[in-house]
Design an enzyme around this catalytic site. Structure first.
Site, mmCIF file in Angstrom:
data_model
loop_
_atom_site.group_PDB
_atom_site.id
_atom_site.type_symbol
_atom_site.label_atom_id
_atom_site.label_comp_id
_atom_site.label_asym_id
_atom_site.label_seq_id
_atom_site.Cartn_x
_atom_site.Cartn_y
_atom_site.Cartn_z
ATOM 1 N N LEU A 141 -2.390 -2.225 3.214
ATOM 2 C CA LEU A 141 -1.468 -1.094 3.254
ATOM 3 C C LEU A 141 -1.881 -0.090 2.189
ATOM 4 O O LEU A 141 -2.469 -0.465 1.173
ATOM 5 C CB LEU A 141 -0.030 -1.565 2.979
ATOM 6 C CG LEU A 141 0.609 -2.512 3.997
ATOM 7 C CD1 LEU A 141 1.956 -3.004 3.476
ATOM 8 C CD2 LEU A 141 0.783 -1.828 5.348
ATOM 9 N N ASP A 142 -1.546 1.182 2.418
ATOM 10 C CA ASP A 142 -1.769 2.198 1.397
ATOM 11 C C ASP A 142 -1.049 1.801 0.113
ATOM 12 O O ASP A 142 -0.039 1.087 0.142
ATOM 13 C CB ASP A 142 -1.244 3.555 1.862
ATOM 14 C CG ASP A 142 -2.027 4.120 3.036
ATOM 15 O OD1 ASP A 142 -3.169 3.695 3.247
ATOM 16 O OD2 ASP A 142 -1.463 4.985 3.745
ATOM 17 N N ARG A 143 -1.533 2.293 -1.000
ATOM 18 C CA ARG A 143 -0.954 1.947 -2.303
ATOM 19 C C ARG A 143 0.555 2.188 -2.354
ATOM 20 O O ARG A 143 1.318 1.359 -2.864
ATOM 21 C CB ARG A 143 -1.647 2.775 -3.405
ATOM 22 C CG ARG A 143 -1.088 2.547 -4.803
ATOM 23 C CD ARG A 143 -1.826 3.380 -5.845
ATOM 24 N NE ARG A 143 -1.203 3.227 -7.153
ATOM 25 C CZ ARG A 143 -1.446 2.224 -7.993
ATOM 26 N NH1 ARG A 143 -2.288 1.278 -7.644
ATOM 27 N NH2 ARG A 143 -0.832 2.161 -9.157
ATOM 28 N N THR A 145 2.660 2.448 0.193
ATOM 29 C CA THR A 145 3.393 1.828 1.295
ATOM 30 C C THR A 145 3.757 0.394 0.920
ATOM 31 O O THR A 145 2.946 -0.337 0.352
ATOM 32 C CB THR A 145 2.541 1.831 2.578
ATOM 33 O OG1 THR A 145 2.207 3.175 2.920
ATOM 34 C CG2 THR A 145 3.290 1.195 3.732
ATOM 35 N N ARG A 243 0.908 8.244 9.182
ATOM 36 C CA ARG A 243 1.123 9.472 8.423
ATOM 37 C C ARG A 243 0.491 10.676 9.121
ATOM 38 O O ARG A 243 1.095 11.755 9.229
ATOM 39 C CB ARG A 243 0.569 9.302 7.009
ATOM 40 C CG ARG A 243 1.238 8.167 6.242
ATOM 41 C CD ARG A 243 0.439 7.753 5.016
ATOM 42 N NE ARG A 243 0.384 8.833 4.028
ATOM 43 C CZ ARG A 243 -0.371 8.777 2.931
ATOM 44 N NH1 ARG A 243 -1.134 7.718 2.684
ATOM 45 N NH2 ARG A 243 -0.349 9.784 2.082
#
Length: 307
Positions: A141-143, A145, A243
């Site tokens: 996951l993105d940092r 998220t 996103r």
């Protein structure tokens, strides 16, 4: 459900009826679709036994017989163990599912320098439980998220789960809060995504990009503040896919300033709320719901267990 039991460094499996007549070669190549290098390692190192004895890889199996796989030998981790309190959603001998907090990387981008990722914390957690393993993240996951992350504890589990992810057999459901109100309650965004050549980290919808498909369903809305709560799930796993797609559709995520969202909260309003798949060894249905680690006001009406 397949009957399994750990015995020291070995996993004992009772051959299920659906494997009747298959060979060990069939199991690794066709059922688990394990990489050739890993399969060769198990064969050449005699890491598979039948009823406690060496097995011929091309002999048919009989339902009810006992297979042993040498899965749990100690490994040196590639990352530095670092303490961080973890929210464990599920764990057994093969897999670990952790609820990642926001503002934390899934894995270190530079293992020699970065020590505060979720993977560092997972390695520390396993080490304190006597498990010396090179834990493997199956997705990320993105940092900023938050939500459920799946780790494999050994190489064979990692290889099988990687293939399952590739074949879309691991379903990840996200909750996002986006700007604007929708005319339709559900839909599909099918637009290719590529790099934005004008920005180092941004992605964008591009005709020359990779196929990207996002399904969504509106769960609720705030007409006064003009934002919507949406459930979404993916057929593909492109970088920043949710996103990018919602921003392109005119509904950027709340807090996602990189893609046009307003900084109402201090991160993008995106959470990996649910993870579901069939366990590669026990064949149980695994369904994990990840509660919110932080609870911005815009998330307060959401019950992840009903997703």
């Amino acid at each position: 459900m397949t009957i399994t039991k750990r015995t020291g460094e070995w996993l004992q499996m009772i051959v299920p009826s659906e494997w009747e007549g298959m060979t060990i070669e069939d199991l690794f190549r066709n059922v688990w679709e394990a990489p050739k290098k890993l399969t060769h390692h198990f064969r050449s190192e005699n890491k598979v036994l039948l009823e406690g004895n060496r097995v011929k890889w091309n002999s048919p199996l009989t339902a009810g017989s006992k297979l042993l796989f040498h899965l749990f030998e100690e490994e040196t981790s590639f990352v530095t163990p670092t303490y961080h309190e973890l929210n464990i959603l599920f764990e057994d001998d093969h897999i670990l599912i952790v609820n990642k907090p926001p503002f934390m990387n899934t894995h270190p981008n530079d293992p020699d320098k970065e020590t505060d990722s979720l993977m560092n914390a997972a390695v520390f957690y396993l080490l304190t439980n006597g498990e010396l393993t090179n834990v493997r993240h199956i997705h990320r996951l993105d940092r900023d998220t938050s939500g459920a992350i799946l780790f494999a504890k050994h190489a064979l589990a990692g290889a099988i789960l990687d293939k399952m992810l590739e074949k879309r057999q691991i379903k990840r459901t996200y909750i996002a809060v986006v700007h604007g109100l929708f005319k339709q309650r559900k839909g599909v965004i099918n637009m290719p995504i590529g790099r934005d050549r004008h920005h180092a980290t941004r992605r964008r919808v591009s005709p020359t990009g990779q196929t990207a498909v996002t399904h969504f369903q509106v769960l609720g809305e705030n007409r006064q503040k003009k934002f919507s709560i949406v459930k979404c799930w993916l057929d593909t796993g492109r970088t920043h896919q949710i996103r990018v797609h919602f921003s392109h559709a005119g509904h950027p995520l709340v807090g996602d300033t990189l893609y046009g969202g307003e900084p109402i909260i201090n991160r993008q309003a995106l959470h990996a709320a649910k993870l579901e798949f069939i366990h590669p060894f026990t064949h149980e249905s695994i369904i994990c719901h990840a509660p919110f680690m932080d609870l911005p006001e815009i998330f307060q009406s959401i019950d992840v267990k009903k997703i």
